[in-house]
Design a protein around this motif. Structure first.
Motif, PDB file in Angstrom:
ATOM      1  N   LEU A 180     -71.456 -23.631  49.962  1.00  0.00           N
ATOM      2  CA  LEU A 180     -70.411 -24.026  49.032  1.00  0.00           C
ATOM      3  C   LEU A 180     -69.530 -22.829  48.695  1.00  0.00           C
ATOM      4  O   LEU A 180     -70.006 -21.720  48.522  1.00  0.00           O
ATOM      5  CB  LEU A 180     -71.032 -24.561  47.745  1.00  0.00           C
ATOM      6  N   PHE A 181     -68.268 -23.122  48.598  1.00  0.00           N
ATOM      7  CA  PHE A 181     -67.349 -22.077  48.157  1.00  0.00           C
ATOM      8  C   PHE A 181     -66.569 -22.582  46.967  1.00  0.00           C
ATOM      9  O   PHE A 181     -66.228 -23.755  46.899  1.00  0.00           O
ATOM     10  CB  PHE A 181     -66.374 -21.687  49.273  1.00  0.00           C
ATOM     11  N   VAL A 182     -66.286 -21.690  46.043  1.00  0.00           N
ATOM     12  CA  VAL A 182     -65.553 -22.092  44.845  1.00  0.00           C
ATOM     13  C   VAL A 182     -64.216 -21.394  44.813  1.00  0.00           C
ATOM     14  O   VAL A 182     -64.118 -20.202  45.096  1.00  0.00           O
ATOM     15  CB  VAL A 182     -66.318 -21.709  43.566  1.00  0.00           C
ATOM     16  N   GLY A 183     -63.214 -22.163  44.459  1.00  0.00           N
ATOM     17  CA  GLY A 183     -61.917 -21.556  44.188  1.00  0.00           C
ATOM     18  C   GLY A 183     -61.409 -22.130  42.887  1.00  0.00           C
ATOM     19  O   GLY A 183     -61.930 -23.122  42.376  1.00  0.00           O
ATOM     20  N   HIS A 184     -60.423 -21.529  42.326  1.00  0.00           N
ATOM     21  CA  HIS A 184     -59.884 -22.014  41.062  1.00  0.00           C
ATOM     22  C   HIS A 184     -58.405 -22.272  41.202  1.00  0.00           C
ATOM     23  O   HIS A 184     -57.663 -21.525  41.837  1.00  0.00           O
ATOM     24  CB  HIS A 184     -60.138 -20.992  39.955  1.00  0.00           C
ATOM     25  N   THR A 185     -58.005 -23.365  40.581  1.00  0.00           N
ATOM     26  CA  THR A 185     -56.585 -23.694  40.641  1.00  0.00           C
ATOM     27  C   THR A 185     -56.160 -24.218  39.290  1.00  0.00           C
ATOM     28  O   THR A 185     -56.980 -24.656  38.477  1.00  0.00           O
ATOM     29  CB  THR A 185     -56.327 -24.734  41.745  1.00  0.00           C
ATOM     30  N   ASP A 186     -54.894 -24.190  39.038  1.00  0.00           N
ATOM     31  CA  ASP A 186     -54.395 -24.596  37.729  1.00  0.00           C
ATOM     32  C   ASP A 186     -53.594 -25.880  37.836  1.00  0.00           C
ATOM     33  O   ASP A 186     -52.893 -26.130  38.824  1.00  0.00           O
ATOM     34  CB  ASP A 186     -53.498 -23.494  37.138  1.00  0.00           C
ATOM     35  N   LYS A 190     -51.498 -28.367  34.824  1.00  0.00           N
ATOM     36  CA  LYS A 190     -51.195 -28.660  33.427  1.00  0.00           C
ATOM     37  C   LYS A 190     -51.912 -27.693  32.486  1.00  0.00           C
ATOM     38  O   LYS A 190     -52.568 -28.084  31.534  1.00  0.00           O
ATOM     39  CB  LYS A 190     -51.624 -30.093  33.076  1.00  0.00           C
ATOM     40  N   TYR A 191     -51.783 -26.508  32.782  1.00  0.00           N
ATOM     41  CA  TYR A 191     -52.326 -25.418  31.973  1.00  0.00           C
ATOM     42  C   TYR A 191     -53.841 -25.466  31.825  1.00  0.00           C
ATOM     43  O   TYR A 191     -54.393 -24.922  30.900  1.00  0.00           O
ATOM     44  CB  TYR A 191     -51.688 -25.391  30.568  1.00  0.00           C
ATOM     45  N   LEU A 192     -54.473 -26.133  32.752  1.00  0.00           N
ATOM     46  CA  LEU A 192     -55.928 -26.160  32.716  1.00  0.00           C
ATOM     47  C   LEU A 192     -56.458 -25.653  34.047  1.00  0.00           C
ATOM     48  O   LEU A 192     -55.836 -25.871  35.095  1.00  0.00           O
ATOM     49  CB  LEU A 192     -56.452 -27.584  32.499  1.00  0.00           C
ATOM     50  N   ARG A 193     -57.619 -25.055  33.970  1.00  0.00           N
ATOM     51  CA  ARG A 193     -58.195 -24.461  35.170  1.00  0.00           C
ATOM     52  C   ARG A 193     -59.148 -25.452  35.807  1.00  0.00           C
ATOM     53  O   ARG A 193     -59.995 -26.028  35.130  1.00  0.00           O
ATOM     54  CB  ARG A 193     -58.912 -23.184  34.774  1.00  0.00           C
ATOM     55  N   TYR A 194     -59.027 -25.603  37.108  1.00  0.00           N
ATOM     56  CA  TYR A 194     -59.899 -26.505  37.832  1.00  0.00           C
ATOM     57  C   TYR A 194     -60.684 -25.747  38.864  1.00  0.00           C
ATOM     58  O   TYR A 194     -60.156 -24.858  39.533  1.00  0.00           O
ATOM     59  CB  TYR A 194     -59.086 -27.589  38.573  1.00  0.00           C
ATOM     60  N   GLN A 195     -61.962 -26.118  38.972  1.00  0.00           N
ATOM     61  CA  GLN A 195     -62.745 -25.546  40.070  1.00  0.00           C
ATOM     62  C   GLN A 195     -62.557 -26.415  41.301  1.00  0.00           C
ATOM     63  O   GLN A 195     -62.654 -27.634  41.213  1.00  0.00           O
ATOM     64  CB  GLN A 195     -64.235 -25.585  39.731  1.00  0.00           C
ATOM     65  N   VAL A 196     -62.360 -25.797  42.417  1.00  0.00           N
ATOM     66  CA  VAL A 196     -62.276 -26.554  43.664  1.00  0.00           C
ATOM     67  C   VAL A 196     -63.435 -26.092  44.526  1.00  0.00           C
ATOM     68  O   VAL A 196     -63.602 -24.895  44.764  1.00  0.00           O
ATOM     69  CB  VAL A 196     -60.950 -26.268  44.395  1.00  0.00           C
ATOM     70  N   ILE A 197     -64.235 -27.039  44.915  1.00  0.00           N
ATOM     71  CA  ILE A 197     -65.428 -26.677  45.684  1.00  0.00           C
ATOM     72  C   ILE A 197     -65.292 -27.166  47.114  1.00  0.00           C
ATOM     73  O   ILE A 197     -65.073 -28.351  47.363  1.00  0.00           O
ATOM     74  CB  ILE A 197     -66.684 -27.288  45.039  1.00  0.00           C
ATOM     75  N   ASP A 198     -65.443 -26.238  47.980  1.00  0.00           N
ATOM     76  CA  ASP A 198     -65.376 -26.526  49.410  1.00  0.00           C
ATOM     77  C   ASP A 198     -66.796 -26.668  49.921  1.00  0.00           C
ATOM     78  O   ASP A 198     -67.620 -25.779  49.725  1.00  0.00           O
ATOM     79  CB  ASP A 198     -64.653 -25.370  50.107  1.00  0.00           C
ATOM     80  N   ASP A 234     -69.503 -23.952  37.445  1.00  0.00           N
ATOM     81  CA  ASP A 234     -69.822 -24.474  36.117  1.00  0.00           C
ATOM     82  C   ASP A 234     -69.901 -25.991  36.231  1.00  0.00           C
ATOM     83  O   ASP A 234     -68.878 -26.663  36.440  1.00  0.00           O
ATOM     84  CB  ASP A 234     -68.721 -24.077  35.146  1.00  0.00           C
ATOM     85  N   PRO A 235     -71.100 -26.556  36.122  1.00  0.00           N
ATOM     86  CA  PRO A 235     -71.219 -27.995  36.370  1.00  0.00           C
ATOM     87  C   PRO A 235     -70.515 -28.864  35.339  1.00  0.00           C
ATOM     88  O   PRO A 235     -70.336 -30.047  35.541  1.00  0.00           O
ATOM     89  CB  PRO A 235     -72.725 -28.243  36.320  1.00  0.00           C
ATOM     90  N   ASN A 236     -70.147 -28.290  34.211  1.00  0.00           N
ATOM     91  CA  ASN A 236     -69.563 -29.106  33.154  1.00  0.00           C
ATOM     92  C   ASN A 236     -68.049 -29.068  33.103  1.00  0.00           C
ATOM     93  O   ASN A 236     -67.448 -29.828  32.369  1.00  0.00           O
ATOM     94  CB  ASN A 236     -70.096 -28.653  31.786  1.00  0.00           C
ATOM     95  N   SER A 237     -67.485 -28.160  33.816  1.00  0.00           N
ATOM     96  CA  SER A 237     -66.024 -28.093  33.700  1.00  0.00           C
ATOM     97  C   SER A 237     -65.367 -28.896  34.827  1.00  0.00           C
ATOM     98  O   SER A 237     -66.027 -29.432  35.713  1.00  0.00           O
ATOM     99  CB  SER A 237     -65.563 -26.645  33.720  1.00  0.00           C
ATOM    100  N   ARG A 238     -64.052 -28.966  34.783  1.00  0.00           N
ATOM    101  CA  ARG A 238     -63.289 -29.806  35.735  1.00  0.00           C
ATOM    102  C   ARG A 238     -63.492 -29.304  37.153  1.00  0.00           C
ATOM    103  O   ARG A 238     -63.304 -28.134  37.451  1.00  0.00           O
ATOM    104  CB  ARG A 238     -61.798 -29.724  35.394  1.00  0.00           C
ATOM    105  N   THR A 239     -63.964 -30.201  37.980  1.00  0.00           N
ATOM    106  CA  THR A 239     -64.238 -29.811  39.366  1.00  0.00           C
ATOM    107  C   THR A 239     -63.606 -30.797  40.328  1.00  0.00           C
ATOM    108  O   THR A 239     -63.611 -32.006  40.078  1.00  0.00           O
ATOM    109  CB  THR A 239     -65.763 -29.817  39.615  1.00  0.00           C
ATOM    110  N   VAL A 240     -63.135 -30.266  41.398  1.00  0.00           N
ATOM    111  CA  VAL A 240     -62.631 -31.116  42.497  1.00  0.00           C
ATOM    112  C   VAL A 240     -63.457 -30.784  43.715  1.00  0.00           C
ATOM    113  O   VAL A 240     -63.588 -29.623  44.111  1.00  0.00           O
ATOM    114  CB  VAL A 240     -61.144 -30.816  42.768  1.00  0.00           C
ATOM    115  N   LEU A 241     -64.034 -31.812  44.290  1.00  0.00           N
ATOM    116  CA  LEU A 241     -64.944 -31.613  45.419  1.00  0.00           C
ATOM    117  C   LEU A 241     -64.254 -32.052  46.703  1.00  0.00           C
ATOM    118  O   LEU A 241     -63.643 -33.113  46.745  1.00  0.00           O
ATOM    119  CB  LEU A 241     -66.190 -32.457  45.171  1.00  0.00           C
ATOM    120  N   ILE A 242     -64.387 -31.242  47.701  1.00  0.00           N
ATOM    121  CA  ILE A 242     -63.769 -31.576  48.988  1.00  0.00           C
ATOM    122  C   ILE A 242     -64.881 -31.869  49.985  1.00  0.00           C
ATOM    123  O   ILE A 242     -65.744 -31.018  50.223  1.00  0.00           O
ATOM    124  CB  ILE A 242     -62.913 -30.419  49.515  1.00  0.00           C
TER     125      ILE A 242
END
Lengths: 166, 674
Positions: free
Chosen positions: B205-211, B213-221, B165-173
């Motif tokens: 690209l691979f996507v994982g999800h992590t939490d 502060k009660y928010l979900r973050y996408q982590v992209i490898d 989801d390009p609009n939600s919180r993402t962390v790129l590695i």
């Protein structure tokens, strides 16, 4: 409301009776009853079907041309109502009808007249030839007129006591 | 939202399959039978329907394909670029364009052939047209087969793309290959990414999800990036570049400070330099991995310098965000995925930085709500007490006055509706439609106009000079009648007198009677034996009758009756005939019976025998034997009579094979016996 004429037999079609057929070229055929309708569907020519007015007129059985027919003509322009005129017209219709009927009967009588003479001649001949069926030759000799003979009363037979056994 | 559509794209069939599907559907869904005896319009309709149906189906299916595949310009630029990187935008567009053209061509073909079919004049011609139409449509599809195959491939690949989801919180590695990105990914998320010693283990690209502060973050490898000029990059690297470029994410740049990835820190720093343009406006964190092999403090001078340079770059991004104080710890972090120390810290730092940035941005965009509260209309303050009313020109005032008059008039006039309401309302009162008639005299208004009289239409006779013409007619009629009377006096010569007429009617009556009798006799002669006259079954031949007939013919019958009587066998015995005229019919019947009996009896001497007695004689021993003989004779003839046979020798069969016995079905039962 109008009274129409049946296309096949030319009788009047009163409101609520009959069938109207509209062809693709917008010609309307009105029929007074299913007899005429069915004859039309069979493609019969009314001029050849004996009981129709068309046949009768064509073959001179009924009066064709007459001044009484001129009075009745379909006018397509509506006339303004005039009481006097309407009253006169109503009375006139009756008189015209009477005249027309008289003329038609005269026409018919004229048509039938030659037949009458022939019928009379035939009747006379038949009477003369077959008088013997009703009048015995003896009676005819006595009374040569061609009329029924006077009936002779039969005399009572004598009562013969023919009792054989008592 | 957009990413899910990639999984829902309809399967693109191959060319051959496509044709098969459509043609078999046409065959199933349209009527199949047609004979050449049908009306031509029906034949045409049949084939037109088939052509149209096929075209519609092709159109439908091709439309769904075209619509399902995403337009690269309409989706998020990240996906647009990603798809471009993977499949080449131009090829993609070309394939879809070809499908579109095919669709249009098919529509055109169908239109043309339907137009031709309208004028097909025989079954064969219509059929050939239909065959031609369908054939051409199928050829079009065949030509487009490679595009279809290409699109199918794309579809399958697209379905497997990670749903980012390009609009939600993402962390790129990102970082060099083999630095430990995927292992980090595995540590913080539930994604099970392949970790292997060779480079380019991760190829997409691979996507994982992590939490956090009660928010979900996408982590992209991402797959590892090598330090190469931009043009030389392969597709896999381009994937990660795209992700870096388009996603608003927190970036974790991984450094392998131990050098066990096979690349030195200098190389990694060089890479960092070349892609730092992509780190604009993104919270950047430098992560030094594999500290279990080499601690950060143990680095050489040069390496340390390089790392510090990177750190300062990262600090710049930090400064750019919100002017935070120099918090170096949030920019450069160390960890070891093997021993799992510092992993959580890295994650927390990244998530925190990202969250802060996002919140700030959202705050900046709240201006709109505030503005809405501040609208108001300014009224000028009155400067003195002078009245200043509106200014209306004179002409306008006059026009208004006139209009008011007309309105008042309208209101005064009584409407039909008001009249109706007064007199009882809609159902009770019926308006007199004749109220406004224009006639010569007003009292004629309520007259009922006659339409029909005696089978004639009055309207056909209406004529202003009808009286005149009627007079003429009557005159004519009078003349004609006069002529008639003259004619009628002519031919009454040969008329029959009434007596003669009576005689004639009698003659005719007798003739018709004779004809009737003859007809009766004629019909029954064959089927019934005629009783000879001497047995006189109907008892017609009596002397009374003869007397009557003779007298009606005009002859005196007494002599004839006498003669007949004298020649007869016996005289009747008067039992109760006092004063009974021989002409009496009722008495006659009774006497006739007796007379018959008396005749037969008068032959023999004794006249008093009971009716059933049989006299012996004629070769029989006694009465009993004779009786028996009579009985046998009767019984033998009884059956013959029942069979309607005239005698023993009568073996006539009227119909040898009656139809009703030898043909026809039976309503119940079988017909194997006839």
């Amino acid at each position: 409301m109008r009274l129409e004429k049946c296309w096949f037999c030319s009788s009047t079609v009163y409101p609520g009776h009959g069938i109207q057929f509209v062809r693709n070229d917008a010609k309307i055929f009105r029929f007074c009853r299913s007899k005429c309708h069915k004859n039309f569907k069979m493609k019969r020519n009314p001029r050849k079907v004996k009981w129709t007015k068309a046949y009768r007129r064509l073959h001179g059985k009924d009066m064709t041309q007459d001044s009484t027919f001129e009075f009745e003509r379909k006018r397509n322009r509506p006339e303004r109502y005039d009481r006097n005129l309407t009253e006169n017209t109503l009375a006139a219709i009756k008189k015209i009808d009477k005249v027309r009927v008289d003329r038609e009967s005269r026409h018919h009588a004229k048509r039938m007249k030659p037949k009458k003479a022939q019928l009379q001649r035939e009747a006379a001949r038949e009477l003369e030839q077959s008088i013997s069926m009703v009048k015995a030759p003896g009676a005819l000799q006595r009374d040569p007129s061609l009329t029924l003979p006077i009936k002779v009363k039969v005399s009572k037979p004598e009562k013969v006591d023919n009792r054989m056994e008592e | 939202m957009v990413q899910y559509n990639f999984k829902k794209i309809t399967v693109v069939p191959t060319g051959k399959e496509f044709i098969d599907i459509i043609l078999s559907r046409t065959q199933r869904r349209t009527p199949t039978q047609v004979h050449k005896g049908y009306a031509i319009s029906r034949l045409r309709q049949f084939y037109m329907r088939k052509v149209k149906f096929t075209q519609q189906n092709f159109h439908e299916k091709l439309s769904t394909i075209i619509d399902d595949f995403p337009r690269l310009n309409d989706i998020h630029p990240f996906y647009g670029d990603l798809l471009h990187v993977l499949y080449n935008k131009d090829h993609y567009k070309l394939a879809l364009g070809q499908i579109n053209t095919a669709r249009n061509l098919i529509s055109k073909i169908a239109k043309d052939y339907v137009r031709l079919l309208k004028y097909g004049d025989s079954l064969y011609r219509c059929k050939s047209l239909k065959v031609a139409a369908l054939g051409r449509m199928c050829t079009v599809i065949k030509k487009v087969t490679p595009s279809l195959a290409y699109l199918e491939q794309i579809r399958q690949h697209m379905a497997r793309l990670p749903s980012i989801d390009p609009n939600s919180r993402t962390v790129l590695i990102c970082g060099y290959p083999n630095v430990g990105k995927s292992s980090f990914m595995n540590k913080i998320t539930r994604a099970d990414v392949d970790v292997q010693p060779y480079a380019f283990t991760t190829k997409s690209l691979f996507v994982g999800h992590t939490d956090y502060k009660y928010l979900r973050y996408q982590v992209i490898d991402t797959p590892g990036i090598l330090d190469r000029p931009f043009e030389d990059r392969n597709i896999i690297e381009m994937c990660s570049i795209t992700a870096l470029a388009h996603l608003r994410a927190a970036v974790l740049f991984f450094l392998d400070i131990s050098g066990s990835c096979g690349y030195s820190i200098a190389q990694q720093a060089a890479l960092f330099d070349s892609i730092k343009s992509l780190f604009m406006n993104k919270p950047l964190i430098i992560v030094c991995n594999k500290t279990d092999l080499q601690a950060l403090e143990g680095l050489s001078e040069d390496d340390m310098k390089l790392v510090m340079e990177m750190k300062s770059e990262a600090m710049k991004t930090l400064v750019g965000q919100g002017g935070e104080a120099t918090d170096g710890s949030n920019v450069l972090l160390t960890m070891s995925t093997l021993t799992e120390e510092g992993v959580i810290a890295v994650k927390n730092a990244a998530c925190e930085r990202l969250l802060d940035q996002r919140v700030e941005q959202k705050m900046k965009s709240k201006k709109l709500n505030d503005c809405l509260n501040r609208f108001h209309v300014a009224m000028p303050k009155p400067r003195d007490q002078k009245e200043r009313p509106a200014c209306i020109p004179q002409a306008v005032l006059e026009a208004k006055a006139k209009q008011a008059e007309v309105d008042a008039d309208k209101e005064k006039r009584k409407l039909e509706r008001d009249l109706e309401n007064e007199n009882g309302g809609a159902g009770v009162y019926s308006a007199s439609l004749k109220k406004r008639y224009i006639l010569a005299h007003d009292e004629w208004k309520e007259d009922i106009i006659p339409e029909i009289l005696d089978g004639h239409n009055v309207a056909d006779f209406l004529d202003p000079d009808i009286l005149m013409r009627l007079e003429e007619l009557e005159r004519e009629e009078g003349v004609l009648q006069g002529l008639e009377e003259d004619e009628d006096f002519e031919m009454d010569g040969a008329e029959l007198t009434p007596e003669e007429q009576a005689a004639l009617t009698e003659i005719r009556k007798k003739k018709s009677l004779l004809i009737q009798q003859h007809r009766i006799k004629k019909s029954t002669a064959e089927s019934r034996p005629t009783v000879p006259r001497k047995f006189d079954k109907d008892k017609k031949f009596t002397s009374e009758r003869m007397g009557r007939q003779l007298s009606s013919l005009g002859i005196d019958p007494s002599m004839a009756i006498d003669r007949a009587r004298s020649k007869s066998r016996g005289r009747k015995r008067d039992r109760s005939s006092d004063g009974v005229e021989s002409m009496d019919v009722d008495g006659d019947k009774q006497n006739k019976k007796m007379r018959l009996k008396s005749r037969s009896m008068s032959r023999s001497r004794s006249m008093s025998r009971p009716p059933g007695e049989v006299v012996p004689g004629e070769g029989f021993k006694d009465s009993a034997q004779k009786k028996k003989a009579i009985k046998i004779a009767k019984s033998s003839s009884k059956n013959r009579n029942k069979e309607a046979r005239r005698g023993e020798a009568d073996r006539v069969i009227p119909t040898l094979k009656p139809k009703h016995l030898f043909s026809g079905k039976r309503s119940t039962g079988k017909t194997d016996r006839r």
